[in-house]
Design an enzyme around this catalytic site. Structure first.
Site, PDB file in Angstrom:
ATOM      1  N   LYS A 141       0.825  -1.207   0.000  1.00  0.00           N
ATOM      2  CA  LYS A 141       0.000   0.000   0.000  1.00  0.00           C
ATOM      3  C   LYS A 141       0.865   1.266   0.000  1.00  0.00           C
ATOM      4  CE  LYS A 141      -4.176  -2.114   1.086  1.00  0.00           C
ATOM      5  NZ  LYS A 141      -3.798  -3.510   1.140  1.00  0.00           N
TER       6      LYS A 141
HETATM    7  C1  LIG Z   1      -4.431  -4.594   0.639  1.00  0.00           C
HETATM    8  C2  LIG Z   1      -3.673  -5.838   0.583  1.00  0.00           C
HETATM    9  C3  LIG Z   1      -4.008  -6.851  -0.323  1.00  0.00           C
HETATM   10  C4  LIG Z   1      -5.204  -6.747  -1.242  1.00  0.00           C
HETATM   11  O1  LIG Z   1      -5.030  -5.777  -2.237  1.00  0.00           O
HETATM   12  P1  LIG Z   1      -6.291  -5.207  -3.044  1.00  0.00           P
HETATM   13  O2  LIG Z   1      -5.758  -4.115  -3.867  1.00  0.00           O
HETATM   14  O3  LIG Z   1      -7.242  -4.724  -1.989  1.00  0.00           O
HETATM   15  O4  LIG Z   1      -6.860  -6.339  -3.810  1.00  0.00           O
HETATM   16  C5  LIG Z   1      -3.212  -7.984  -0.353  1.00  0.00           C
HETATM   17  N1  LIG Z   1      -2.165  -8.128   0.478  1.00  0.00           N
HETATM   18  C6  LIG Z   1      -1.821  -7.180   1.370  1.00  0.00           C
HETATM   19  C7  LIG Z   1      -0.670  -7.426   2.269  1.00  0.00           C
HETATM   20  C8  LIG Z   1      -2.550  -5.997   1.450  1.00  0.00           C
HETATM   21  O5  LIG Z   1      -2.194  -5.064   2.330  1.00  0.00           O
END
Ligand SMILES: *Cc1c(COP(=O)(O)O)cnc(C)c1O
Length: 493
Positions: free
Chosen positions: A110
């Site tokens: 993120k």
């Molecule tokens: C947010 C997240 C996901 C999922 O990603 P999306 O874009 O919501 O599909 C997968 N793994 C981790 C570690 C995340 O923080």
């Protein structure tokens, strides 16, 4: 590039307005109004550095900024933020490649988008001549919260409130949020699931409950195009690294396996494909909460089921918001309206066989439970000494399952997207390796470090010694009241 709502093609806004609004006023999501205009000459793009690639891609999607401004935004977003200096290093492991997106300040992917969003947002506000303070409201399944709190810390003109599911995040994730220090940040637990928190935030926007003078509401969730677009860049970067290392030739197809929750990451991959990058299949990997893989198998999206707790909590989601964008691209806004009405009234919707087969041209799917993910972690560590986290393991397993049944061609290289540092989910990773939990995340991180010999990222190791600053926990019905009460107390600087 202008943007329109997935639910109303006549609501057209500038890219800067779309970034500010986050969600369209009719509850829809913003999508580019011309998918032809996003086509690029990828063979030129993939030769560039990550920063230069980002500048070109941001330039296409955020054309309301001039080139100089884009360049400034990208430099400010990525310079010095990622340990090792690379945003998206690609590593070979066994019969696949792993794109490590977790070297940012909070050790989850993120960070890639949330390093850029605050800069995009403040520049968009300036371009739109908005003098009000921007209040960011965000629901998180764990990782968005800390990355957003970090990204918006001390950003002038902004403040942020993050809502997380009170019992739905790991100890480390919670500490990363509740120890956030900047004056313009607030983290609050909600007694409910991520979906409840996300629903609460969406309702606040939809009902425009808080239209108050002097404050402009926005969101840092992956529904914001300012988060989506920065994620497109690493698909090009991965492809460029494969070409650069001689693993593929220019034009060869590559598949990506993506651990999926809110469908943001994988949708960025879809946009990369629509821009012309030779992507074979995008593998949508789900954990036990396999709403998406069920949907891709049957064409029926059905959220009427219990949300299960898994070892990959950032994927514990039943309503994947960004799927609406894909539905729009395939089915158009009238159908999206029908489906979203059906989802809110009956908890489900169905796409036609024809619509499903169009979707399947680009997507493969598989799911994997916590046990299977644990097994994948152990196997890959034992065979290659490569340690992955529980979310990455779901994508790894999905790739392996599909390869085993011939749904992914052996000749087509696969990049597994790694979304978190294994240390961020140390308890589950330790157990996967066959060790007992020490009883605390701090102890687990240390033990894991001894086993692997790879150092815990600095910020993660320090989180246990920081002062807890945000202790609020509320009922899910109290979210808008909470925002109203606190919006003046979160100080914009
Ligand atoms: C947010 C997240 C996901 C999922 O990603 P999306 O874009 O919501 O599909 C997968 N793994 C981790 C570690 C995340 O923080």
């Amino acid at each position: 590039m202008r943007y329109k709502s997935t639910r109303n093609e006549n609501e057209i806004v500038t890219s800067t307005r779309a970034i500010i609004n986050g969600l369209a006023h009719d509850g829809g999501l913003y999508v580019p109004d011309d998918l032809e205009a996003i086509k690029v000459d990828y063979s030129e793009l993939i030769k560039m550095s990550y920063m230069d690639m980002a500048k070109v891609i941001f330039g296409i999607f955020f054309g309301d900024f001039d080139a100089e401004k884009i360049s400034e935004i990208v430099e400010r977003s990525y310079t010095g933020k990622f340990s090792g200096g690379e945003v998206a290093p690609l590593v070979k492991a066994a019969d696949a490649y792993v794109l490590e997106l977790y070297h940012g300040p909070t050790s989850a992917f993120k960070d890639v988008a949330l390093s850029a969003l605050p800069n995009l947002m403040t520049e968009a506000a300036a371009a739109e001549n908005i003098k009000e303070k921007i209040l960011i409201l965000t629901a998180t399944s764990g990782d968005t919260g800390s990355a957003a709190l970090h990204g918006f810390s001390d950003v002038p003109g902004t403040s942020i409130i993050v809502f997380y599911p009170h019992e739905g995040v790991s100890e480390t994730q919670r500490l990363q949020m509740v120890t956030a220090k900047a004056k313009n940040t607030l983290a609050c637990g909600v007694k409910g699931s991520f979906d409840d928190a996300q629903y609460g935030v969406k309702e606040i926007f939809r009902q425009n409950l808080l239209s108050k003078e002097g404050v402009s509401l926005s969101s840092a969730n992956s529904i914001n195009i300012g988060r989506l677009v920065p994620q497109i860049v690493y698909y090009f970067s991965a492809y460029g690294q494969l070409v650069g290392s001689g693993a593929i030739g220019v034009g060869d197809e590559v598949s990506f396996s993506v651990p999926t929750g809110n469908f943001g990451n994988i949708l960025a991959g879809y946009l990369a494909k629509r821009m012309g990058l030779p992507i074979g299949k995008l593998i949508c990997a789900s954990n036990e909460n396999d709403v998406l893989t069920d949907f891709l198998e049957t064409g029926r999206y059905d959220r009427k089921r219990e949300l299960l707790k898994t070892t990959s909590p950032s994927m514990d989601i039943l309503v994947s918001s960004n799927l609406e964008r894909l539905l729009y691209f395939v089915c158009g806004s009238d159908r999206v309206n029908e489906m979203m009405t059906s989802l809110s009234e009956t908890g489900e919707y169905v796409v036609s066989d024809e619509e499903l087969s169009i979707i399947r041209e680009s997507f493969e799917f598989a799911h994997c439970g916590s046990e299977g993910a644990g097994r994948a972690i152990r196997e890959l560590f034992e065979s290659d000494r490569y340690l992955m986290d529980t979310h990455t393991a779901v994508a790894w397993s999905a790739f392996r399952q599909l390869k085993a049944v011939g749904k992914i061609q052996t000749a087509c290289p696969c990049v597994v997207i790694s979304t978190a540092s294994p240390y961020k989910f140390s308890e589950a990773v330790l157990k996967a390796l066959g060790f007992e939990s020490t009883g605390s995340d701090e102890g687990n991180m240390k033990l894991l470090q001894e086993i692997t010999g790879a150092e815990v990222p600095g910020a993660l190791a320090q989180v246990f010694n920081k002062e807890v600053r945000h202790g609020d926990i509320i009922e899910k019905e109290e979210m808008s009241k909470y925002v109203e009460e606190h919006m003046d107390k979160t100080h914009a600087i």
